[in-house]
Scaffold this motif. Sequence first.
Motif, PDB file in Angstrom:
ATOM      1  N   UNK A   1       0.826  -1.206   0.000  1.00  0.00           N
ATOM      2  CA  UNK A   1       0.000   0.000   0.000  1.00  0.00           C
ATOM      3  C   UNK A   1       0.861   1.257   0.000  1.00  0.00           C
ATOM      4  N   UNK A   2       1.911   1.270   0.819  1.00  0.00           N
ATOM      5  CA  UNK A   2       2.765   2.443   0.898  1.00  0.00           C
ATOM      6  C   UNK A   2       3.593   2.624  -0.374  1.00  0.00           C
ATOM      7  N   UNK A   3       4.137   1.516  -0.899  1.00  0.00           N
ATOM      8  CA  UNK A   3       4.950   1.605  -2.116  1.00  0.00           C
ATOM      9  C   UNK A   3       4.111   2.117  -3.284  1.00  0.00           C
ATOM     10  N   UNK A   4       2.890   1.620  -3.412  1.00  0.00           N
ATOM     11  CA  UNK A   4       2.032   2.074  -4.508  1.00  0.00           C
ATOM     12  C   UNK A   4       1.571   3.508  -4.291  1.00  0.00           C
ATOM     13  N   UNK A   5       1.312   3.870  -3.041  1.00  0.00           N
ATOM     14  CA  UNK A   5       0.872   5.234  -2.741  1.00  0.00           C
ATOM     15  C   UNK A   5       1.900   6.257  -3.217  1.00  0.00           C
ATOM     16  N   UNK A   6       3.158   6.049  -2.883  1.00  0.00           N
ATOM     17  CA  UNK A   6       4.184   7.016  -3.265  1.00  0.00           C
ATOM     18  C   UNK A   6       4.502   6.950  -4.755  1.00  0.00           C
ATOM     19  N   UNK A   7       4.183   5.822  -5.378  1.00  0.00           N
ATOM     20  CA  UNK A   7       4.372   5.699  -6.818  1.00  0.00           C
ATOM     21  C   UNK A   7       3.278   6.419  -7.592  1.00  0.00           C
ATOM     22  N   UNK A   8       2.061   6.398  -7.079  1.00  0.00           N
ATOM     23  CA  UNK A   8       0.899   6.822  -7.877  1.00  0.00           C
ATOM     24  C   UNK A   8       0.303   8.173  -7.497  1.00  0.00           C
ATOM     25  N   UNK A   9       0.692   8.732  -6.351  1.00  0.00           N
ATOM     26  CA  UNK A   9       0.098   9.994  -5.915  1.00  0.00           C
ATOM     27  C   UNK A   9       0.984  11.173  -6.309  1.00  0.00           C
ATOM     28  N   UNK A  10       0.493  12.029  -7.206  1.00  0.00           N
ATOM     29  CA  UNK A  10       1.291  13.196  -7.611  1.00  0.00           C
ATOM     30  C   UNK A  10       1.459  14.185  -6.468  1.00  0.00           C
ATOM     31  N   UNK A  11       2.610  14.827  -6.424  1.00  0.00           N
ATOM     32  CA  UNK A  11       2.897  15.835  -5.394  1.00  0.00           C
ATOM     33  C   UNK A  11       2.783  17.252  -5.942  1.00  0.00           C
ATOM     34  N   UNK A  12       2.480  17.360  -7.229  1.00  0.00           N
ATOM     35  CA  UNK A  12       2.344  18.660  -7.871  1.00  0.00           C
ATOM     36  C   UNK A  12       1.270  18.527  -8.951  1.00  0.00           C
ATOM     37  N   UNK A  13       0.830  19.659  -9.481  1.00  0.00           N
ATOM     38  CA  UNK A  13      -0.127  19.644 -10.581  1.00  0.00           C
ATOM     39  C   UNK A  13      -1.542  20.004 -10.201  1.00  0.00           C
ATOM     40  N   UNK A  14      -1.832  20.129  -8.902  1.00  0.00           N
ATOM     41  CA  UNK A  14      -3.165  20.532  -8.475  1.00  0.00           C
ATOM     42  C   UNK A  14      -3.390  22.024  -8.761  1.00  0.00           C
ATOM     43  N   UNK A  15      -4.666  22.390  -8.945  1.00  0.00           N
ATOM     44  CA  UNK A  15      -5.049  23.778  -9.151  1.00  0.00           C
ATOM     45  C   UNK A  15      -6.094  24.189  -8.122  1.00  0.00           C
ATOM     46  N   UNK A  16      -6.174  25.480  -7.851  1.00  0.00           N
ATOM     47  CA  UNK A  16      -7.217  26.029  -6.993  1.00  0.00           C
ATOM     48  C   UNK A  16      -8.260  26.711  -7.870  1.00  0.00           C
ATOM     49  N   UNK A  17      -9.519  26.408  -7.631  1.00  0.00           N
ATOM     50  CA  UNK A  17     -10.595  26.933  -8.464  1.00  0.00           C
ATOM     51  C   UNK A  17     -10.606  28.451  -8.506  1.00  0.00           C
ATOM     52  N   UNK A  18     -10.258  29.073  -7.391  1.00  0.00           N
ATOM     53  CA  UNK A  18     -10.288  30.537  -7.315  1.00  0.00           C
ATOM     54  C   UNK A  18      -8.976  31.187  -7.749  1.00  0.00           C
ATOM     55  N   UNK A  19      -8.016  30.374  -8.196  1.00  0.00           N
ATOM     56  CA  UNK A  19      -6.730  30.938  -8.625  1.00  0.00           C
ATOM     57  C   UNK A  19      -6.217  30.204  -9.856  1.00  0.00           C
ATOM     58  N   UNK A  20      -7.101  30.041 -10.843  1.00  0.00           N
ATOM     59  CA  UNK A  20      -6.713  29.353 -12.067  1.00  0.00           C
ATOM     60  C   UNK A  20      -5.731  30.196 -12.876  1.00  0.00           C
ATOM     61  N   UNK A  21      -4.792  29.561 -13.576  1.00  0.00           N
ATOM     62  CA  UNK A  21      -3.948  30.299 -14.511  1.00  0.00           C
ATOM     63  C   UNK A  21      -4.812  31.039 -15.529  1.00  0.00           C
ATOM     64  N   UNK A  22      -4.337  32.167 -15.989  1.00  0.00           N
ATOM     65  CA  UNK A  22      -5.132  33.022 -16.877  1.00  0.00           C
ATOM     66  C   UNK A  22      -5.597  32.278 -18.125  1.00  0.00           C
TER      67      UNK A  22
END
Length: 295
Positions: free
Chosen positions: A30-51
Amino acid sequence: MPKFLSTLIKRSLGAYINLLGYISPERATKMAYKFFSEPRDGRLLKDALPEVLQQAEAEVIYDGDAHITLYRWKGNATTVLLVHGWESNASRWEQMLDYLRPTGCTVMALDAPAHGLSSGTSFNIPGYADFVDIVVRRYTPQYLVGHSLGGATSLYYQSRHPYNSIKKMVILGAPCDLDTILLNYRTMLGLNERVRLLMDTHFKTQFKINTEEFSCGLFAKELKTEGLLVHDCDDEIVAYAEAEKIAEAWPSAEFITTNGLGHSLHDAVLYKQIIAFLFDAKAVTLPDGRTETPE
């Protein structure tokens, strides 16, 4: 974070997972797959979208408990779907949009699972391909452009759904073999053979995937779709040899090698080549309104 400290943290995590492999194989998996499959970047905030995304028409498409965020820059009936890669989001296409939109086409870009504003906490290619399939069935784009793992997803998707609306594909900086990706991950953390076997079993039981056979080379062999494959010889994220394997398996694809563009492959000359390929263009409209014949 200093490189030595980052390496120390990764190795310490790997040592802990290795130990768990003997004490509690289920937790180790579970831990090995979690760190393999969960991105640590790339999320966006709805109220602060890129232009660039604020300029698009956004739509949320629901599929059971999951939802896909799709952005659309409206044009004519000709439609291009853009599929980004790992730890990214739909805004990565901003520079290419400057070349696509003057053609008059409709451009769509989606956020992958666990990226941008889409739902989920983990990423895998079959799950991403399901997102792509929902969008393709709803909007019937003629052209598909994928970068990095988005490119691998596009190849997997088209090999599984060959009778759809897609007529041409552009694949940028894509990895070929899941085994290679897993090897790089295990090397980074220093994971042992026991954990490797646990992860292989996880892929087989959870996704019905044999990691040795999950290859873009095999996917590409099944394609009749016309393609443009692009890879940079200086790519430090995905080795150039990965693209060579895909190119060898995909006879209907033109293979372009670039120099000095790295993994991102952002380049005006390349964008003009992509536009010319997609639209059979003898002249390409530039962002400033001028026209130019592609090289």
